[in-house]
Design a protein around this motif. Structure first.
Motif, mmCIF file in Angstrom:
data_model
loop_
_atom_site.group_PDB
_atom_site.id
_atom_site.type_symbol
_atom_site.label_atom_id
_atom_site.label_comp_id
_atom_site.label_asym_id
_atom_site.label_seq_id
_atom_site.Cartn_x
_atom_site.Cartn_y
_atom_site.Cartn_z
ATOM 1 N N VAL A 167 0.409 6.794 7.071
ATOM 2 C CA VAL A 167 1.032 5.461 7.047
ATOM 3 C C VAL A 167 0.696 4.709 8.335
ATOM 4 C CG1 VAL A 167 3.256 4.233 7.109
ATOM 5 C CG2 VAL A 167 2.888 6.073 5.447
ATOM 6 N N VAL B 4 1.086 5.001 0.299
ATOM 7 C CA VAL B 4 0.208 6.009 0.885
ATOM 8 C C VAL B 4 0.582 7.435 0.463
ATOM 9 C CG1 VAL B 4 -0.535 7.019 3.098
ATOM 10 C CG2 VAL B 4 -0.275 4.540 2.891
ATOM 11 N N THR C 15 -3.009 3.768 8.694
ATOM 12 C CA THR C 15 -3.331 2.694 7.748
ATOM 13 C C THR C 15 -2.828 1.350 8.275
ATOM 14 O OG1 THR C 15 -3.371 4.204 5.860
ATOM 15 C CG2 THR C 15 -2.927 1.877 5.371
ATOM 16 N N ALA C 16 -1.604 1.338 8.783
ATOM 17 C CA ALA C 16 -1.038 0.090 9.317
ATOM 18 C C ALA C 16 -1.821 -0.369 10.555
ATOM 19 C CB ALA C 16 0.434 0.285 9.657
ATOM 20 N N VAL D 268 3.250 -1.345 4.115
ATOM 21 C CA VAL D 268 2.831 0.041 3.957
ATOM 22 C C VAL D 268 4.057 0.940 3.824
ATOM 23 C CG1 VAL D 268 1.317 1.851 4.861
ATOM 24 C CG2 VAL D 268 0.875 -0.534 5.469
ATOM 25 N N ILE E 217 0.869 -1.181 0.000
ATOM 26 C CA ILE E 217 0.000 0.000 0.000
ATOM 27 C C ILE E 217 0.906 1.232 0.000
ATOM 28 C CG2 ILE E 217 -1.855 1.254 1.157
ATOM 29 C CD1 ILE E 217 -2.724 -1.312 2.522
#
Ligand code: VGL
Ligand code: ZN
Length: 242
Positions: free
Chosen positions: A191, A46, A194-195, A182, A44
């Motif tokens: 980041v 970001v 999201t993680a 990520v 991912i």
């Protein structure tokens, strides 16, 4: 070295190696072994957007440095998702939307504390575009977030109201992906969130530290790493992959 001395030297060197639990051969393999990635892993990437690199309105120091590394990393993944911060004009996360407030002030909103930012990543503007050198033709999905005017979304999975999903979890699960890596901007905000949300959704989550850069407002970088560690987010360097 004379023969006897030489033999003694080799004998000692050998026992040091054994004491470390490795033969010379094993040490070499260990140094070179890379993480094995497959169909269940996704990268991912970001928010590698113009607003977040030097020259942008919410520039992350050295944010542009990670672009070539991310391009290289992406070649190791069968699945790549890109994200874009994608705010409305007059978004609630902008200091300019709050009378008397300035960037990096905090306010209380219906869903909790919100840091206020300079205007950034407004839908359809040059600042919201992906960095021109980001070259990941294999990316399969671009997920946009933060498009509800009254709700921010650092996380690519869940908005700041902690209720509204972006759809990323269902997308990844539908595709049989169970582990996400990520990278991108910024380490301590999008980041990290999201993680953390990846973990909450049951994915294994790994942050590739040197493929990220942080904002670090009031200790936010150390706090983010701390939170991620507690949540079981792994922290690696890109050398473990490429
Ligand atoms: C971000 C602050 C505001 C990020 C996005 O991408 O980390 N940070 N909006
Ligand atoms: Zn934003």
């Amino acid at each position: 070295m004379e023969n006897v001395q030489r033999r003694e030297f080799l004998r000692r060197a050998g026992s040091v190696m054994l004491a470390a639990g490795m033969s010379a051969g094993a040490a070499q393999v260990f140094a070179q072994s890379k993480i094995k990635l497959g169909a269940k892993d996704a990268l991912i990437v970001v928010d590698v957007q113009n607003c977040f690199v030097p020259g942008g309105s919410l520039a992350v120091a050295k944010g542009d440095e990670i672009v070539p590394l991310i391009n290289t990393l992406a070649k190791s993944f069968q699945n790549v998702v890109l994200t874009q911060d994608w705010h409305t004009p007059g978004h609630v996360s902008f200091a300019s939307s709050h009378a008397g407030k300035k960037p990096f002030d905090a306010v209380k909103l219906g869903y909790g504390d919100q840091i206020l930012w300079p205007d950034h990543c407004v839908q359809g503007t040059e600042g919201a575009n992906l960095h021109k050198d980001l070259a990941i033709p294999t990316a399969q999905l671009i997920i946009r977030k933060g498009y509800h005017k009254d709700v921010d979304s650092y996380s690519a999975f869940m908005e700041a109201d902690r209720k509204t999903k972006t759809g990323l979890e269902a997308y990844l699960k539908a595709r049989g992906i169970n582990s996400v890596y990520v990278c991108g901007l910024a380490t301590d905000f999008c980041v990290a969130w999201t993680a953390l949300d990846a973990r909450k959704s049951g994915f294994a989550a790994t942050v590739i530290e040197d493929a990220c850069r942080g904002i670090d407002a009031q200790g936010s970088l150390a706090a983010a790493w701390d939170n991620m560690k507690k949540a079981g987010v792994k922290r690696i360097q890109s050398g473990a992959i490429v």
